[in-house]
Write an enzyme that holds these catalytic residues in place. Sequence first.
Site, mmCIF file in Angstrom:
data_model
loop_
_atom_site.group_PDB
_atom_site.id
_atom_site.type_symbol
_atom_site.label_atom_id
_atom_site.label_comp_id
_atom_site.label_asym_id
_atom_site.label_seq_id
_atom_site.Cartn_x
_atom_site.Cartn_y
_atom_site.Cartn_z
ATOM 1 N N SER A 99 0.967 -1.385 -0.050
ATOM 2 C CA SER A 99 -0.114 0.076 0.020
ATOM 3 C C SER A 99 0.957 1.207 0.054
ATOM 4 C CB SER A 99 -0.970 -0.016 1.134
ATOM 5 O OG SER A 99 -1.813 0.998 1.255
ATOM 6 N N HIS B 65 -2.047 -1.023 -3.769
ATOM 7 C CA HIS B 65 -3.228 0.224 -3.340
ATOM 8 C C HIS B 65 -2.736 1.276 -3.946
ATOM 9 C CE1 HIS B 65 -4.098 -1.823 0.607
ATOM 10 N NE2 HIS B 65 -4.853 -2.518 -0.566
ATOM 11 N N ASP C 13 -4.715 -4.385 6.068
ATOM 12 C CA ASP C 13 -5.054 -5.633 5.008
ATOM 13 C C ASP C 13 -3.921 -6.451 4.432
ATOM 14 O OD1 ASP C 13 -6.217 -6.275 2.545
ATOM 15 O OD2 ASP C 13 -5.473 -4.732 1.191
#
Lengths: 137, 182
Positions: free
Chosen positions: B9, B35, B128
């Site tokens: 991310s 992400h 996540d």
Amino acid sequence: MSDTTGNVMIVDDDAHVRIAVRTILSDAGFTVIAAESGSQCIDLVQQGFSGVILLDIMMPGMDGWDTIRAILDNHLEHGIAIVMLTAKNAPDTKMIGLQEYVVDYITKPFDNEDLIEKTSFIMRYLQDQTSPGRSLE
Amino acid sequence: MKIIIIGSSTGGPYILESIFNNFPVINAVIIIVQHLPPAFTQTFKGHIEAMTRMPVSIAGEGEVITSPHIYIAPSGRHLLIKNNRTFHLNDDERLHGVRPAVDRTMLSMQNRSDDSIMGIILTGMGRDGADGIYHLHKLGAVTIAQDPATAPIKSMPQSAIETGEIDFILTPEKIRDALIKL
């Protein structure tokens, strides 16, 4: 060699940080503007700013997360890349749903070379969106 | 088939470009769930493509996985893998506030005796990938977390480590070495 051209906006309520970032990145070759609040950042984006936004999280009034939400709510995200520049080590729950829009994170106090390198790296993503893909030599 | 799933991310593109810089062709499938703002995914793919002679593409609906190859999850859609061989994209609700979610990809993996799996969690906000890495380890996968000390954002690798299912905590340089030696 890193490319250090392009527009950068430093958004921080601390004038010392704004001046330091502006000096470091301007000397490196970037065109730097400063905003002292989230709402001023939004105004500048609405006026057409495109480039890398170095955004503080903890600011009075509209904080960094509120600022990102306002950018998204107003569909102003095109042509910008957001890097959090903050003394806060741990992002809080307000970041949920916004992490896709924060490309990188620089912790204050920052190393000058790291600031230049990360800014240049993210700038390349913006500039390559309008350039043909590179290829292996 | 050797399948490596990398979840990443905030701060990930910088770390991933350091891992894949001059990356050799290895006999494996590498699936990257990063992400990213939607406009950046194609650029990210182009950057990785410029660094390696492995084929690189954005995973497509119904696409059958081939090896060697690097696949990147498309922005805005969850990436699932049916029977460890075929990509399926869906628009289910965001998980942990994100889509694609690393957990959705990792949790879609199944136990197959003809596969060896590796799961890696890099820098990022939130948790996540923690449930996904737990699942992969229970399937017999080798699991790696980026050393939080080297991560711009520590919470994703830290959450993965806190599952107790991480085999190795490595710097980006050591992660690169682990991939090449696979």
